[in-house]
Write a protein that holds these residues in place. Structure first.
Motif, PDB file in Angstrom:
ATOM      1  N   LEU A  28       3.577  -1.375 -22.462  1.00 11.74           N
ATOM      2  CA  LEU A  28       3.670  -2.032 -21.167  1.00 11.74           C
ATOM      3  C   LEU A  28       3.911  -3.529 -21.293  1.00 11.74           C
ATOM      4  O   LEU A  28       4.642  -4.111 -20.505  1.00 11.74           O
ATOM      5  CB  LEU A  28       2.405  -1.781 -20.343  1.00 11.74           C
ATOM      6  N   THR A  29       3.245  -4.145 -22.253  1.00  8.38           N
ATOM      7  CA  THR A  29       3.409  -5.584 -22.446  1.00  8.38           C
ATOM      8  C   THR A  29       3.064  -5.942 -23.883  1.00  8.38           C
ATOM      9  O   THR A  29       2.291  -5.255 -24.540  1.00  8.38           O
ATOM     10  CB  THR A  29       2.541  -6.393 -21.461  1.00  8.38           C
ATOM     11  N   PRO A  72       1.366  -3.329 -10.214  1.00 12.62           N
ATOM     12  CA  PRO A  72       2.301  -3.897 -11.200  1.00 12.62           C
ATOM     13  C   PRO A  72       1.830  -3.622 -12.622  1.00 12.62           C
ATOM     14  O   PRO A  72       0.665  -3.345 -12.884  1.00 12.62           O
ATOM     15  CB  PRO A  72       2.271  -5.398 -10.894  1.00 12.62           C
ATOM     16  N   ASP A  73       2.765  -3.698 -13.562  1.00 17.59           N
ATOM     17  CA  ASP A  73       2.432  -3.531 -14.969  1.00 17.59           C
ATOM     18  C   ASP A  73       1.496  -4.642 -15.409  1.00 17.59           C
ATOM     19  O   ASP A  73       1.605  -5.780 -14.959  1.00 17.59           O
ATOM     20  CB  ASP A  73       3.701  -3.571 -15.827  1.00 17.59           C
ATOM     21  N   PRO A  74       0.563  -4.320 -16.323  1.00 14.79           N
ATOM     22  CA  PRO A  74      -0.348  -5.359 -16.821  1.00 14.79           C
ATOM     23  C   PRO A  74       0.397  -6.423 -17.618  1.00 14.79           C
ATOM     24  O   PRO A  74       1.478  -6.180 -18.156  1.00 14.79           O
ATOM     25  CB  PRO A  74      -1.328  -4.594 -17.704  1.00 14.79           C
ATOM     26  N   PRO A 102      13.455   4.994   3.719  1.00 11.37           N
ATOM     27  CA  PRO A 102      13.041   3.613   3.696  1.00 11.37           C
ATOM     28  C   PRO A 102      11.524   3.446   3.803  1.00 11.37           C
ATOM     29  O   PRO A 102      10.967   2.547   3.188  1.00 11.37           O
ATOM     30  CB  PRO A 102      13.743   2.988   4.892  1.00 11.37           C
ATOM     31  N   ILE A 103      10.869   4.259   4.581  1.00 12.00           N
ATOM     32  CA  ILE A 103       9.419   4.141   4.736  1.00 12.00           C
ATOM     33  C   ILE A 103       8.723   4.484   3.415  1.00 12.00           C
ATOM     34  O   ILE A 103       7.797   3.800   2.995  1.00 12.00           O
ATOM     35  CB  ILE A 103       8.920   5.045   5.878  1.00 12.00           C
ATOM     36  N   ALA A 104       9.185   5.542   2.755  1.00 13.31           N
ATOM     37  CA  ALA A 104       8.581   5.937   1.477  1.00 13.31           C
ATOM     38  C   ALA A 104       8.780   4.848   0.427  1.00 13.31           C
ATOM     39  O   ALA A 104       7.859   4.519  -0.333  1.00 13.31           O
ATOM     40  CB  ALA A 104       9.188   7.246   0.990  1.00 13.31           C
ATOM     41  N   TYR A 105       9.988   4.263   0.369  1.00 17.78           N
ATOM     42  CA  TYR A 105      10.249   3.189  -0.590  1.00 17.78           C
ATOM     43  C   TYR A 105       9.387   1.965  -0.267  1.00 17.78           C
ATOM     44  O   TYR A 105       8.821   1.340  -1.168  1.00 17.78           O
ATOM     45  CB  TYR A 105      11.730   2.802  -0.579  1.00 17.78           C
ATOM     46  N   GLY A 106       9.249   1.625   1.012  1.00 16.61           N
ATOM     47  CA  GLY A 106       8.394   0.501   1.412  1.00 16.61           C
ATOM     48  C   GLY A 106       6.954   0.733   1.019  1.00 16.61           C
ATOM     49  O   GLY A 106       6.262  -0.175   0.540  1.00 16.61           O
ATOM     50  N   ALA A 107       6.432   1.961   1.181  1.00 18.87           N
ATOM     51  CA  ALA A 107       5.062   2.283   0.787  1.00 18.87           C
ATOM     52  C   ALA A 107       4.904   2.172  -0.729  1.00 18.87           C
ATOM     53  O   ALA A 107       3.904   1.668  -1.232  1.00 18.87           O
ATOM     54  CB  ALA A 107       4.695   3.677   1.275  1.00 18.87           C
ATOM     55  N   PHE A 108       5.927   2.653  -1.473  1.00 16.47           N
ATOM     56  CA  PHE A 108       5.887   2.568  -2.933  1.00 16.47           C
ATOM     57  C   PHE A 108       5.816   1.119  -3.390  1.00 16.47           C
ATOM     58  O   PHE A 108       4.996   0.747  -4.229  1.00 16.47           O
ATOM     59  CB  PHE A 108       7.126   3.253  -3.525  1.00 16.47           C
ATOM     60  N   VAL A 109       6.648   0.254  -2.830  1.00 22.36           N
ATOM     61  CA  VAL A 109       6.669  -1.155  -3.214  1.00 22.36           C
ATOM     62  C   VAL A 109       5.370  -1.840  -2.801  1.00 22.36           C
ATOM     63  O   VAL A 109       4.810  -2.647  -3.552  1.00 22.36           O
ATOM     64  CB  VAL A 109       7.895  -1.867  -2.593  1.00 22.36           C
ATOM     65  N   LEU A 110       4.835  -1.508  -1.636  1.00 27.89           N
ATOM     66  CA  LEU A 110       3.634  -2.149  -1.115  1.00 27.89           C
ATOM     67  C   LEU A 110       2.390  -1.771  -1.917  1.00 27.89           C
ATOM     68  O   LEU A 110       1.551  -2.616  -2.213  1.00 27.89           O
ATOM     69  CB  LEU A 110       3.452  -1.802   0.360  1.00 27.89           C
ATOM     70  N   PHE A 111       2.253  -0.492  -2.272  1.00 30.32           N
ATOM     71  CA  PHE A 111       1.021  -0.018  -2.918  1.00 30.32           C
ATOM     72  C   PHE A 111       1.142   0.179  -4.424  1.00 30.32           C
ATOM     73  O   PHE A 111       0.194   0.573  -5.064  1.00 30.32           O
ATOM     74  CB  PHE A 111       0.569   1.292  -2.254  1.00 30.32           C
ATOM     75  N   ARG A 112       2.281  -0.101  -4.998  1.00 28.56           N
ATOM     76  CA  ARG A 112       2.491   0.061  -6.429  1.00 28.56           C
ATOM     77  C   ARG A 112       1.676  -0.987  -7.194  1.00 28.56           C
ATOM     78  O   ARG A 112       1.686  -2.160  -6.851  1.00 28.56           O
ATOM     79  CB  ARG A 112       3.976  -0.118  -6.761  1.00 28.56           C
ATOM     80  N   SER A 150     -12.793  -7.127 -15.833  1.00 27.11           N
ATOM     81  CA  SER A 150     -12.156  -7.244 -14.522  1.00 27.11           C
ATOM     82  C   SER A 150     -10.657  -7.042 -14.723  1.00 27.11           C
ATOM     83  O   SER A 150     -10.208  -6.837 -15.854  1.00 27.11           O
ATOM     84  CB  SER A 150     -12.431  -8.619 -13.899  1.00 27.11           C
ATOM     85  N   GLN A 151      -9.874  -7.135 -13.676  1.00 24.79           N
ATOM     86  CA  GLN A 151      -8.430  -6.977 -13.818  1.00 24.79           C
ATOM     87  C   GLN A 151      -7.792  -8.136 -14.576  1.00 24.79           C
ATOM     88  O   GLN A 151      -6.647  -8.052 -14.990  1.00 24.79           O
ATOM     89  CB  GLN A 151      -7.768  -6.851 -12.445  1.00 24.79           C
ATOM     90  N   THR A 152      -8.566  -9.222 -14.790  1.00 23.06           N
ATOM     91  CA  THR A 152      -8.012 -10.394 -15.471  1.00 23.06           C
ATOM     92  C   THR A 152      -8.688 -10.707 -16.807  1.00 23.06           C
ATOM     93  O   THR A 152      -8.277 -11.634 -17.490  1.00 23.06           O
ATOM     94  CB  THR A 152      -8.121 -11.642 -14.573  1.00 23.06           C
TER      95      THR A 152
END
Length: 193
Positions: A87-88, A13-15, A1-11, A60-62
């Motif tokens: 990706l998009t 997102p796709d552009p 669960p900790i690894a999955y939480g870190a993945f979701v938190l620091f992932r 920039s990212q946008t």
């Protein structure tokens, strides 16, 4: 669960592509498009239709700028790729309209006397260097090429007349590849002395 939480938190997102400006261009324009979106990065590639963009400059990212490849008239999707993975996609995001045609709107003077050297001034749109002016006889004879075609601006030019026999002529402008680009709306007349 900790690894999955870190993945979701620091992932990251796709552009996403939100918009393209301008979204309508002409076929002869070589320019930049402004791409607005989210999570843009310099590691991405842009494909317009099936042609890769010449450059992708991320500000920039946008926000990013994309240099257009050579495109024929049509409607194109804009796609962001990571390596070869799509990706998009923004469907029907860019419309390329045909390049406007060269036109001749008027000739001055409308007639000359036979055997009289001279020149014509023509007015129109999108004149360019390296054009050739030809006078095509109304009686289907051989066309005569002007001695010189001098472009003063994209809307004005001067033509040095060849020696033309009496008659009516159609004035036609040809490009360097010998393709007709514009025709005068009215016939040019050489009047007998």
């Amino acid at each position: 669960p900790i690894a999955y939480g870190a993945f979701v938190l620091f992932r990251i997102p796709d552009p996403v592509i939100q918009s393209i400006e301008p979204n309508r261009v002409t076929g002869d324009s070589v320019g930049m498009l402004r791409l607005t979106g989210m999570y843009l990065s310099p590691s991405l590639r842009v494909v317009i239709g099936d042609r890769p963009a010449e450059s992708f400059l991320v500000e920039s990212q946008t926000s990013a700028e994309v240099r257009l490849p050579d495109l024929s008239a049509g409607t194109y999707d804009v796609v962001l790729l990571n390596e070869e993975l799509e990706l998009t996609r923004l469907v029907s995001a860019l419309v390329v309209e045909p390049a406007p045609a060269m036109t001749i709107s008027s000739i001055e003077p409308a007639y000359v006397l036979e055997g009289e050297p001279g020149s014509l001034r023509i007015h129109g749109e999108r004149f360019q260097p390296y054009l050739t002016a030809r006078f095509v006889p109304d009686n289907n004879g051989a066309a005569l090429t002007a001695q010189a075609f001098l472009v003063e601006s994209s809307t004005e030019a001067e033509i040095k007349l060849p020696l033309l026999p009496a008659g009516d002529y159609e004035l036609v402008l040809y490009d360097a590849q010998n393709v007709a680009q514009a025709r005068a709306p009215d016939l040019f007349t050489v009047t007998p002395v």
